[in-house]
Design a protein around this motif. Sequence first.
Motif, PDB file in Angstrom:
ATOM      1  N   ASN A  36       0.834  -1.208   0.000  1.00  0.00           N
ATOM      2  CA  ASN A  36       0.000   0.000   0.000  1.00  0.00           C
ATOM      3  C   ASN A  36       0.866   1.254   0.000  1.00  0.00           C
ATOM      4  OD1 ASN A  36      -2.473   1.668   0.528  1.00  0.00           O
ATOM      5  ND2 ASN A  36      -1.461   1.976   2.498  1.00  0.00           N
ATOM      6  N   ARG A 161      -7.520   2.555  -3.355  1.00  0.00           N
ATOM      7  CA  ARG A 161      -7.358   1.524  -2.318  1.00  0.00           C
ATOM      8  C   ARG A 161      -8.705   0.962  -1.878  1.00  0.00           C
ATOM      9  NH1 ARG A 161      -4.792   3.143   3.572  1.00  0.00           N
ATOM     10  NH2 ARG A 161      -4.999   1.114   4.630  1.00  0.00           N
ATOM     11  N   LEU A 162      -9.648   1.849  -1.624  1.00  0.00           N
ATOM     12  CA  LEU A 162     -10.970   1.399  -1.181  1.00  0.00           C
ATOM     13  C   LEU A 162     -11.701   0.635  -2.280  1.00  0.00           C
ATOM     14  CD1 LEU A 162     -11.935   4.629   0.770  1.00  0.00           C
ATOM     15  CD2 LEU A 162     -11.709   2.342   1.778  1.00  0.00           C
ATOM     16  N   LYS A 164     -10.331  -1.143  -4.693  1.00  0.00           N
ATOM     17  CA  LYS A 164      -9.709  -2.459  -4.821  1.00  0.00           C
ATOM     18  C   LYS A 164     -10.096  -3.395  -3.681  1.00  0.00           C
ATOM     19  CE  LYS A 164      -5.646  -1.307  -7.614  1.00  0.00           C
ATOM     20  NZ  LYS A 164      -4.164  -1.252  -7.664  1.00  0.00           N
ATOM     21  N   GLU A 165     -10.382  -2.821  -2.527  1.00  0.00           N
ATOM     22  CA  GLU A 165     -10.827  -3.631  -1.387  1.00  0.00           C
ATOM     23  C   GLU A 165     -12.285  -4.061  -1.517  1.00  0.00           C
ATOM     24  OE1 GLU A 165     -10.121  -1.436   2.180  1.00  0.00           O
ATOM     25  OE2 GLU A 165      -7.926  -1.603   2.049  1.00  0.00           O
ATOM     26  N   TRP A 167     -14.847  -2.022  -1.156  1.00  0.00           N
ATOM     27  CA  TRP A 167     -15.677  -1.276  -0.215  1.00  0.00           C
ATOM     28  C   TRP A 167     -16.755  -0.492  -0.948  1.00  0.00           C
ATOM     29  CZ3 TRP A 167     -15.654   4.265   0.941  1.00  0.00           C
ATOM     30  CH2 TRP A 167     -16.387   4.607   2.092  1.00  0.00           C
ATOM     31  N   TYR A 469      -8.397   7.584   4.202  1.00  0.00           N
ATOM     32  CA  TYR A 469      -8.990   6.245   4.293  1.00  0.00           C
ATOM     33  C   TYR A 469      -9.909   6.169   5.515  1.00  0.00           C
ATOM     34  CZ  TYR A 469      -9.018   1.079   4.596  1.00  0.00           C
ATOM     35  OH  TYR A 469      -9.382  -0.232   4.660  1.00  0.00           O
ATOM     36  N   LYS A 473     -14.109   6.208   5.581  1.00  0.00           N
ATOM     37  CA  LYS A 473     -14.810   5.083   6.197  1.00  0.00           C
ATOM     38  C   LYS A 473     -15.703   5.549   7.347  1.00  0.00           C
ATOM     39  CE  LYS A 473     -12.843   0.844   4.853  1.00  0.00           C
ATOM     40  NZ  LYS A 473     -12.876  -0.566   5.253  1.00  0.00           N
TER      41      LYS A 473
END
Length: 477
Positions: A36, A161-162, A164-165, A167, A469, A473
């Motif tokens: 990351n 990032r989110l 790819k997760e 979310w 991030y 969230k």
Amino acid sequence: MKTVMKLALATGLAALATATSLPALAQAPAPQRNPNELAARQLYSDVVGIRTARGHKQMGVMTGYLKEQLLKAGFAESDITITDYDSEGEPTQGLVVRYAAKGKPKAGPIVFLGHMDVVEALPEDWERPPFTLTEENGYFFGRGSLDNKYGVATLTHNFIRLKKEGWSPKRDLYLVFSGDEETGMISTRAQAKMVAETIKPALVLNGDAGGVAMTEDFKPVMYQVQAGEKTFATFELTVTNPGGHSSRPRADNAIYELAAALGKIQAYQFPVNASPLVRSYFGAMGKLTPGEMGQAMQAFAANPEAPEPRVKLLSDPGISTQMRTTCVATMLRGGHAENALPQSAIATVNCRIMPGEGGAAATQAALAKAIGNDNVKFKLMTNVVESPESTLTPEVRAAVMASLDARYPGLPIVPELSSGGTDGMHYRALGMNTVGIGNAAMRSADIFAHGLNERIRVEDFYKGLDHWYLVMKKLAG
């Protein structure tokens, strides 16, 4: 934009530290970075490497690069909009990215602001290549490494990032990046209007302001939230005269008249503005500032009319800018020949106006009254944007605290008024509650936005990666 310091950390630290030298950091072995962190660093390096200063026409390269990274992460073409603008004769672009809620949104949209352009940097003036991210002596160097490609890179990275997760937010999130914040703000104005009319956000969070203020030995002391901005206004003051031969001086002289007017401006002090934001700022800062200055801050917050603390605070030019409108002469020209009486004399006066004081018109009237000479003519030179103060809502405060608890538990949060200017002013002016909650952590000696060898500490770059991030969230999870 014309800015004293967008993060406004220097003002807050003025009473806390005075050192300005760059210490030699111990060269400990570089920690091994996780995937990351490596991905964020690569994106950061890539965007710093694109010369998005006026005159180089690289904004299309920047928006194309960011779009490519977002598409690779799983965003659809329909999620990404690149808009074209003419910014004072030069093409520029803006970027809007939607991270859509799954199903019916549970709350109103959130817009995250940043700007992709930078102030020009000449390689011959820098110690290192300004448009190459250089890691050296514990710092990342490069134009935009702070202002504002740090914000653009980390906001974009966390969207990626989110995504790819896998979310799914419970409300729509938008990145809105402008292309000429440092110059004409044409893209900023257009995007703010578009956001107000089509997105209608519940919150606007600015990544180009706010952050952790540190002492000169890198101790974090507070997190500053930009809750307002002074209005930027520049006037030209002109005195004209028939002139004549210098061998025959006359009683009225354009240069002398203008000089007398500037002396009146120098002597004039705008009244103290003890707004709720100003009082809360000094109340919080007073607890963090040692000695008599800290005591004066707390006393002023409790009773702004008390003369002694007011005089103490006004004696410090760095601190007094938080308390009143300021106007200062910055440029001067006059006359046309050494052997002729001046036919005109012109001075440029720049003002930073407190919110709620009537803006440029009221400021001009106050200066004209102080001068008391109708021969001095005023001309407003800037496209003035007057914006109100914003409110740090409980939900945004809680989101910032979630981020701070991961880095610096218990760090106080201090809303403040910026002396400079950011994209946020245009959103406030259109009625959108806008606060600056950037992820930078800096000491005042390292603030080189717009200057030579702009930098950010490597350790603080990585510590700030999770900021957006966690905020996203918390607000949309």
